[in-house]
Write an enzyme that holds these catalytic residues in place. Structure first.
Site, short mmCIF file in Angstrom:
data_model
loop_
_atom_site.label_atom_id
_atom_site.label_comp_id
_atom_site.label_asym_id
_atom_site.label_seq_id
_atom_site.Cartn_x
_atom_site.Cartn_y
_atom_site.Cartn_z
N LYS A 251 0.83 -1.20 0.00
CA LYS A 251 0.00 0.00 0.00
C LYS A 251 0.87 1.26 0.00
CE LYS A 251 -3.95 -2.21 2.33
NZ LYS A 251 -4.72 -2.28 3.58
N ARG B 54 2.70 -6.79 9.17
CA ARG B 54 1.97 -5.75 9.92
C ARG B 54 2.43 -5.69 11.36
NH1 ARG B 54 -3.83 -7.50 7.24
NH2 ARG B 54 -3.86 -6.02 5.52
N TYR C 151 -11.88 -3.21 -3.39
CA TYR C 151 -12.47 -3.22 -2.05
C TYR C 151 -14.00 -3.21 -2.07
CZ TYR C 151 -7.84 -2.63 -0.01
OH TYR C 151 -6.54 -2.82 0.39
N THR D 234 -5.19 -7.79 10.45
CA THR D 234 -5.57 -6.49 9.86
C THR D 234 -5.25 -5.34 10.81
OG1 THR D 234 -7.43 -7.64 8.82
CG2 THR D 234 -7.49 -5.24 8.78
N GLU E 125 -9.06 -10.57 -7.68
CA GLU E 125 -8.17 -9.43 -7.45
C GLU E 125 -7.01 -9.42 -8.44
OE1 GLU E 125 -7.34 -9.66 -3.22
OE2 GLU E 125 -9.45 -9.23 -2.72
N ARG F 215 -1.35 -14.76 3.90
CA ARG F 215 -2.18 -14.15 4.96
C ARG F 215 -1.46 -14.29 6.32
NH1 ARG F 215 -6.39 -10.55 4.00
NH2 ARG F 215 -7.18 -11.12 6.04
N PHE G 271 -15.61 2.95 7.11
CA PHE G 271 -14.22 3.30 6.79
C PHE G 271 -13.95 3.33 5.29
CE2 PHE G 271 -14.38 -1.35 7.45
CZ PHE G 271 -13.78 -1.81 6.29
N HIS H 12 -1.79 -5.37 1.46
CA HIS H 12 -3.07 -6.07 1.23
C HIS H 12 -2.73 -7.45 0.69
CE1 HIS H 12 -7.07 -7.02 -0.42
NE2 HIS H 12 -6.37 -7.57 -1.41
N ASN I 280 -1.87 -0.18 7.28
CA ASN I 280 -1.33 -1.50 7.62
C ASN I 280 -0.45 -2.12 6.53
OD1 ASN I 280 -3.38 -2.15 5.90
ND2 ASN I 280 -4.58 -3.32 7.37
P1 IDP Z 1 -7.51 -7.24 5.33
O1 IDP Z 1 -6.76 -6.16 4.61
O2 IDP Z 1 -6.70 -7.84 6.44
O3 IDP Z 1 -8.08 -8.29 4.41
P2 IDP Z 1 -10.22 -6.20 5.54
O4 IDP Z 1 -11.16 -6.44 6.68
O5 IDP Z 1 -10.51 -6.89 4.26
O6 IDP Z 1 -8.76 -6.55 6.07
O7 IDP Z 1 -10.18 -4.63 5.31
C1 IDP Z 1 -9.55 -4.11 4.16
C2 IDP Z 1 -8.75 -2.90 4.57
O8 IDP Z 1 -9.64 -1.87 4.98
C3 IDP Z 1 -7.80 -3.11 5.76
O9 IDP Z 1 -6.57 -3.67 5.40
C4 IDP Z 1 -7.66 -1.68 6.26
O10 IDP Z 1 -6.73 -0.96 5.45
C5 IDP Z 1 -9.05 -1.11 6.03
N1 IDP Z 1 -9.90 -1.23 7.21
C6 IDP Z 1 -10.60 -2.32 7.60
N2 IDP Z 1 -11.28 -2.07 8.73
C7 IDP Z 1 -11.02 -0.79 9.05
C8 IDP Z 1 -11.44 0.07 10.12
O11 IDP Z 1 -12.20 -0.32 11.01
N3 IDP Z 1 -10.94 1.34 10.10
C9 IDP Z 1 -10.11 1.80 9.13
N4 IDP Z 1 -9.69 1.01 8.11
C10 IDP Z 1 -10.13 -0.25 8.07
MG MG Z 2 -9.58 -8.23 2.97
#
Ligand code: IDP
Ligand code: MG
Length: 149
Positions: free
Chosen positions: A9, A102, A49, A91, A126, A85, A57, A115, A112
């Site tokens: 990212k 992370r 996304y 996350t 994707e 993963r 968010f 992705h 973080n």
């Molecule tokens: P992942 O990246 O571990 O798969 P996901 O739940 O798919 O996690 O969320 C995608 C991305 O959205 C996260 O990596 C993060 O950048 C952002 N994100 C998810 N939940 C939140 C939140 O509660 N606040 C701010 N950003 C979030």
């Molecule tokens: Mg995800």
């Protein structure tokens, strides 16, 4: 062989973590079969996304991932979706274990570093956003006979 999608990212690129992330994938034994640097437009980011559209968010997430260059890659290996993963960690960077990307390089959920696809099905979707099938390189790593039984 399974394939997955990983993206460094904008924070990862800005913080000079491109080499570090690729190093971790390579030394694990994961094969890099596609690699590209780009800046996503909002349409592409929304496609990536899609499942999060409508969540609180979402806007911040789209602003964040379109804010600068990213590195996208196609990776290959046995159980590579699950392995990647595990390598990236939780996350919520503050809950991610030390030794994960992370866990070692992030502080928050909103920044973080990376992705990665969470299932084989999503990996295919994707990857298709960023790569044509013909972009995937087919080759044998010299250490493959020692990575697999
Ligand atoms: P992942 O990246 O571990 O798969 P996901 O739940 O798919 O996690 O969320 C995608 C991305 O959205 C996260 O990596 C993060 O950048 C952002 N994100 C998810 N939940 C939140 C939140 O509660 N606040 C701010 N950003 C979030
Ligand atoms: Mg995800």
């Amino acid at each position: 062989m399974e394939k997955t999608f990983l993206m460094i990212k904008p924070d990862g690129v800005q913080r000079g973590l491109v080499g570090e992330v690729i190093r971790r994938l390579e030394r694990k034994g994961i094969k890099l079969i596609g690699l590209r640097m780009l800046q996503m437009d909002r349409e592409t980011a929304t496609r990536l996304y899609k499942v999060h559209e409508g969540k609180g968010f979402f806007e911040d997430l789209i602003n964040y991932v379109t804010s600068g260059p990213v590195v996208v890659m196609a990776l290959e290996g046995e159980r590579v979706v699950e392995i990647v993963r595990t390598l990236i960690g939780n996350t919520k960077s503050y809950e991610a274990l030390p030794g994960t990307i992370r866990g070692d390089f992030g502080m928050t959920i909103g920044r973080n570093v990376v992705h990665a696809s969470d299932s084989v099905e999503n990996a295919a979707k994707e990857l298709a956003i960023f790569f044509d099938e013909k972009d995937f390189l087919s080759y044998t790593r010299i250490d493959e006979t020692w990575l697999y039984e």
